[in-house]
Motif scaffolding. Structure first.
Motif, short mmCIF file in Angstrom:
data_model
loop_
_atom_site.label_atom_id
_atom_site.label_comp_id
_atom_site.label_asym_id
_atom_site.label_seq_id
_atom_site.Cartn_x
_atom_site.Cartn_y
_atom_site.Cartn_z
N VAL A 270 14.19 1.22 20.00
CA VAL A 270 12.76 1.48 20.10
C VAL A 270 12.28 2.32 18.93
CG1 VAL A 270 11.01 2.73 21.43
CG2 VAL A 270 12.60 1.20 22.59
N TRP A 271 13.03 3.39 18.61
CA TRP A 271 12.58 4.26 17.53
C TRP A 271 12.75 3.62 16.16
CZ3 TRP A 271 9.16 7.58 18.12
CH2 TRP A 271 9.05 8.34 19.28
N PHE A 272 13.77 2.77 16.02
CA PHE A 272 13.90 2.02 14.77
C PHE A 272 12.71 1.09 14.59
CE2 PHE A 272 15.17 -1.84 12.53
CZ PHE A 272 15.64 -1.32 11.33
N GLY A 273 12.34 0.41 15.67
CA GLY A 273 11.19 -0.49 15.59
C GLY A 273 9.91 0.25 15.31
N PHE A 274 9.76 1.43 15.92
CA PHE A 274 8.55 2.22 15.64
C PHE A 274 8.49 2.62 14.17
CE2 PHE A 274 7.51 6.61 14.60
CZ PHE A 274 6.12 6.51 14.65
N GLY A 275 9.58 3.18 13.64
CA GLY A 275 9.57 3.62 12.25
C GLY A 275 9.27 2.49 11.30
N LEU A 276 9.87 1.32 11.57
CA LEU A 276 9.63 0.16 10.72
C LEU A 276 8.17 -0.27 10.77
CD1 LEU A 276 11.33 -1.75 8.91
CD2 LEU A 276 11.50 -3.28 10.88
N ALA A 277 7.60 -0.29 11.98
CA ALA A 277 6.22 -0.77 12.13
C ALA A 277 5.22 0.26 11.61
CB ALA A 277 5.94 -1.08 13.60
N TYR A 278 5.38 1.53 12.01
CA TYR A 278 4.37 2.52 11.64
C TYR A 278 4.33 2.75 10.13
CZ TYR A 278 1.82 6.85 11.13
OH TYR A 278 0.91 7.79 10.73
N TYR A 279 5.47 3.08 9.56
CA TYR A 279 5.47 3.37 8.13
C TYR A 279 5.24 2.10 7.31
CZ TYR A 279 6.96 8.06 9.22
OH TYR A 279 7.00 9.34 9.70
N GLY A 280 5.65 0.96 7.86
CA GLY A 280 5.33 -0.29 7.17
C GLY A 280 3.84 -0.52 7.09
N VAL A 281 3.12 -0.24 8.19
CA VAL A 281 1.68 -0.45 8.20
C VAL A 281 0.98 0.56 7.28
CG1 VAL A 281 -0.40 -0.32 9.63
CG2 VAL A 281 1.63 -1.49 10.48
N THR A 282 1.35 1.84 7.37
CA THR A 282 0.67 2.85 6.56
C THR A 282 0.89 2.62 5.06
OG1 THR A 282 2.57 4.33 6.86
CG2 THR A 282 0.71 4.61 8.35
N LEU A 283 2.10 2.21 4.69
CA LEU A 283 2.34 1.91 3.27
C LEU A 283 1.63 0.63 2.85
CD1 LEU A 283 6.13 2.81 3.07
CD2 LEU A 283 4.24 4.10 2.10
N LEU A 284 1.53 -0.32 3.78
CA LEU A 284 0.86 -1.58 3.46
C LEU A 284 -0.64 -1.38 3.26
CD1 LEU A 284 1.05 -4.69 3.19
CD2 LEU A 284 0.69 -4.81 5.67
N VAL A 285 -1.23 -0.46 4.02
CA VAL A 285 -2.67 -0.24 3.92
C VAL A 285 -3.05 0.19 2.51
CG1 VAL A 285 -4.54 1.27 4.67
CG2 VAL A 285 -3.04 0.23 6.35
N THR A 286 -2.31 1.14 1.95
CA THR A 286 -2.64 1.59 0.59
C THR A 286 -2.31 0.54 -0.46
OG1 THR A 286 -0.49 2.72 0.53
CG2 THR A 286 -2.43 4.03 1.12
N ARG A 287 -1.37 -0.34 -0.17
CA ARG A 287 -1.08 -1.44 -1.11
C ARG A 287 -2.19 -2.49 -1.09
NH1 ARG A 287 4.31 -2.48 -2.32
NH2 ARG A 287 3.53 -4.34 -3.39
N ILE A 288 -2.72 -2.75 0.10
CA ILE A 288 -3.77 -3.76 0.21
C ILE A 288 -5.07 -3.24 -0.41
CG2 ILE A 288 -5.28 -4.95 1.85
CD1 ILE A 288 -2.90 -5.33 3.67
N TYR A 289 -5.37 -1.97 -0.16
CA TYR A 289 -6.65 -1.42 -0.62
C TYR A 289 -6.48 -0.54 -1.85
CZ TYR A 289 -8.28 -3.14 3.87
OH TYR A 289 -8.59 -3.95 4.93
N ASP A 290 -5.74 -1.03 -2.83
CA ASP A 290 -5.69 -0.37 -4.14
C ASP A 290 -6.30 -1.29 -5.18
OD1 ASP A 290 -3.83 -2.30 -4.64
OD2 ASP A 290 -2.13 -0.94 -4.88
N TYR A 291 -6.29 -0.85 -6.43
CA TYR A 291 -6.89 -1.64 -7.50
C TYR A 291 -5.84 -2.17 -8.47
CZ TYR A 291 -11.55 -0.08 -6.10
OH TYR A 291 -12.71 0.16 -5.41
N ALA A 292 -4.60 -2.25 -8.04
CA ALA A 292 -3.55 -2.76 -8.91
C ALA A 292 -3.72 -4.27 -9.09
CB ALA A 292 -2.18 -2.44 -8.34
N ASP A 293 -3.40 -4.75 -10.29
CA ASP A 293 -3.54 -6.18 -10.58
C ASP A 293 -2.40 -6.98 -9.99
OD1 ASP A 293 -5.86 -5.65 -12.01
OD2 ASP A 293 -4.72 -5.28 -13.88
N ASP A 294 -1.21 -6.39 -9.91
CA ASP A 294 -0.06 -7.08 -9.31
C ASP A 294 0.85 -6.02 -8.70
OD1 ASP A 294 1.93 -6.18 -11.37
OD2 ASP A 294 0.66 -7.42 -12.66
N ASP A 295 1.95 -6.48 -8.07
CA ASP A 295 2.84 -5.58 -7.36
C ASP A 295 3.56 -4.61 -8.28
OD1 ASP A 295 2.12 -6.62 -4.97
OD2 ASP A 295 3.84 -8.00 -4.81
N ASP A 296 3.74 -4.95 -9.54
CA ASP A 296 4.46 -4.09 -10.47
C ASP A 296 3.54 -3.19 -11.28
OD1 ASP A 296 6.95 -5.08 -9.72
OD2 ASP A 296 6.76 -6.80 -11.07
#
Length: 513
Positions: free
Chosen positions: A313-339
């Motif tokens: 349960v806690w492994f799944g939580f860590g994967l989901a929560y931190y995955g979402v929070t890191l994904l949010v800033t990746r989606i809403y940034d101004y970078a042209d590509d992933d690198d």
């Protein structure tokens, strides 16, 4: 989210410290310790939930907020530090993973240390360490120095669950679940604070200013804890220091305006009256030996399934929560590509998504006791998975047609996963384990409801003494048959005849023998 602590005190499974001169079954308590913990439950219920305890809950919510600020900071540092130090993708990812590695070390060490030295010292060190090394990382001049300081920040973040534990040990069982949920609101406020600080500092200054802004809350909390915090009276009882426990209870009663209540004073005197225990002393080697013994006990035949499920349960939580929070800033940034690292973000979208943590936690508070932990956790974790599926299938915020849909999915997913973790936090484990603050149980806590308080106090020694008057479920757990519910005389007649017949057969067998 916090790396997770032994939360509160379950009267069914009081925490204990192994005596070096004895060899007891792991995760078990002797009769004297269990009686002391039951006396502590009586005192805490008599004191109740008043102004000082309410203020302590508020301070602990601020401490959890400081933890959240440092965790949310990772979402911005990943890109900003990568741009500042010209890092590649793997090096930038290590900025995040090194903090989690530190949290693992801190969680492993905090449990045994808090059992040996007490909760208060570890709690103060938690806030102070995060503040000091957080300030230091803002002035790091190289990538190596920065990740080293962030590693130390992670170590102290890993110990944040100990003060959470200390708070829960002082809360009445009738209010504990809801109070701990309100403490978790501090986590959501911390995420919004971090985003607001980034919104203010990054466009004008740099990531160093943001890091400094995020190190301020832990220092303020440290100063507040110095004033508010008392050592856990339950820990004093565990180590045989009953007089110290009674003194702490008296201070808590006075601060809550209950110092003149004769019932409270009599309950505290009962603890001190039985002060014939010898304070327990353990060497550091014995301490970690006992911790390892308890860890192995988690994987015995009786507990391995529960342990594996809880860790999953806690492994799944860590994967989901931190995955979402890191994904949010990746989606809403101004970078042209992933690198391409650019320390520029769409701040208002990120702030609104992070506000979902507050909405999700507050919305669940009324249901934490009525619906139950297991069902609430199942619903919130399932909702998180459902909302993340369309995002995982390739929807991006760059496509105009899917912007609102992705935004809604991320909002609901982040709110539900935060609420789910708060539920799991609110449940106390079955005893102290070497991970101290990292092991939890999703079973519903009977101590959460006032009508079941007696069943939590009536366990083990009391049940063996045949003085248990709790509900039938507790009798079955104590090894006693359930008492049939009251019924009408018509319904009870067959039962009476069956009892008489059984008695007659037994008498006949005795006469024949």
């Amino acid at each position: 989210m916090p790396s997770m602590a032994s939360i509160g005190v379950d009267a069914e499974n009081p925490m204990h410290t192994s005596d070096a001169s004895s060899r007891r079954e792991p995760l078990a308590t002797d009769a004297s310790e269990e009686t002391a913990q039951q006396q502590a439950d009586v005192v805490i219920e008599a004191i109740g939930f008043h102004r000082w305890t309410c203020a302590l809950v508020f301070v602990m919510a601020l401490l959890i907020m400081a933890d959240s600020v440092e965790a949310s900071l990772l979402s911005f540092l990943n890109a900003c530090v990568g741009a500042a130090f010209n890092l590649n993708r793997a090096e930038a990812a290590s900025v995040v993973s090194i903090v989690f590695a530190g949290e693992t070390v801190g969680a492993l060490v905090a449990g045994p240390l808090s059992d040996k030295t007490g909760r208060k010292g570890i709690s103060l060190a938690s806030a102070f360490g995060v503040a000091v090394f957080g300030f230091g990382s803002a002035f790091a001049q190289s990538y190596a120095a920065f990740v080293t300081l962030r590693l130390l920040v992670g170590v102290f973040i890993g110990t944040f669950a100990v003060p959470f534990d200390l708070l829960a040990e002082q809360l009445p069982a009738s209010i504990r679940g809801r109070a701990l949920m309100w403490v978790q609101v501090g986590w959501s406020i911390g995420a919004m604070y971090c985003c607001a600080a980034a919104w203010v500092t990054l466009p004008i200054w740099s990531w160093r200013s943001l890091t400094l802004a995020c190190a301020i809350p832990p220092m303020i909390i440290f100063l507040a804890l110095v004033y508010f915090l008392d050592e856990s009276p339950r820990w004093f009882l565990e180590v045989g220091r009953r007089k110290d426990a009674a003194e702490v209870f008296r201070r808590i009663a006075v601060k809550n305006g209950r110092g003149d209540d004769p019932k409270v004073m009599e309950a505290i005197a009962e603890i001190e009256r039985d002060d014939d225990d010898v304070a327990k002393e353990e060497s550091s080697l014995q301490l970690f030996h006992d911790a390892w013994t308890q860890y192995k006990a988690l994987w015995d035949a009786k507990r391995r399934c529960t342990t594996a499920a809880v860790w999953a349960v806690w492994f799944g939580f860590g994967l989901a929560y931190y995955g979402v929070t890191l994904l949010v800033t990746r989606i809403y940034d101004y970078a042209d590509d992933d690198d391409d690292f650019k320390c520029k973000f769409r701040y208002w979208q990120i702030f609104v998504v992070f506000s979902a943590e507050f909405v999700g936690t507050v919305a669940l508070v009324p249901f934490i006791d009525s619906v139950g932990r297991v069902r609430s956790a199942f619903a919130t974790y399932a909702l998180t998975a459902i909302c993340l599926v369309p995002v995982a299938l390739g929807a991006t915020a760059n496509a105009v047609a899917t912007q609102r849909f992705v935004f809604g999915c991320l909002y609901v997913a982040l709110g539900s996963i935060t609420a789910a973790s708060s539920i799991t936090w609110a449940r106390r484990p079955s005893g102290i384990v070497p991970f101290g603050p990292v092991y939890y149980s999703l079973q519903d806590a009977t101590a959460a409801s006032p009508q079941n308080r007696r069943s939590c106090l009536c366990h083990s020694e009391l049940c063996r003494a045949r003085r248990c008057t709790s509900p039938s479920s507790t009798r079955r757990r104590c090894g006693r048959p359930a008492t049939p519910p009251p019924s009408s005389s018509r319904a009870s007649a067959p039962s009476s005849r069956a009892t008489s017949s059984t008695t007659a057969r037994r008498s006949s067998r005795r006469r024949s023998s």
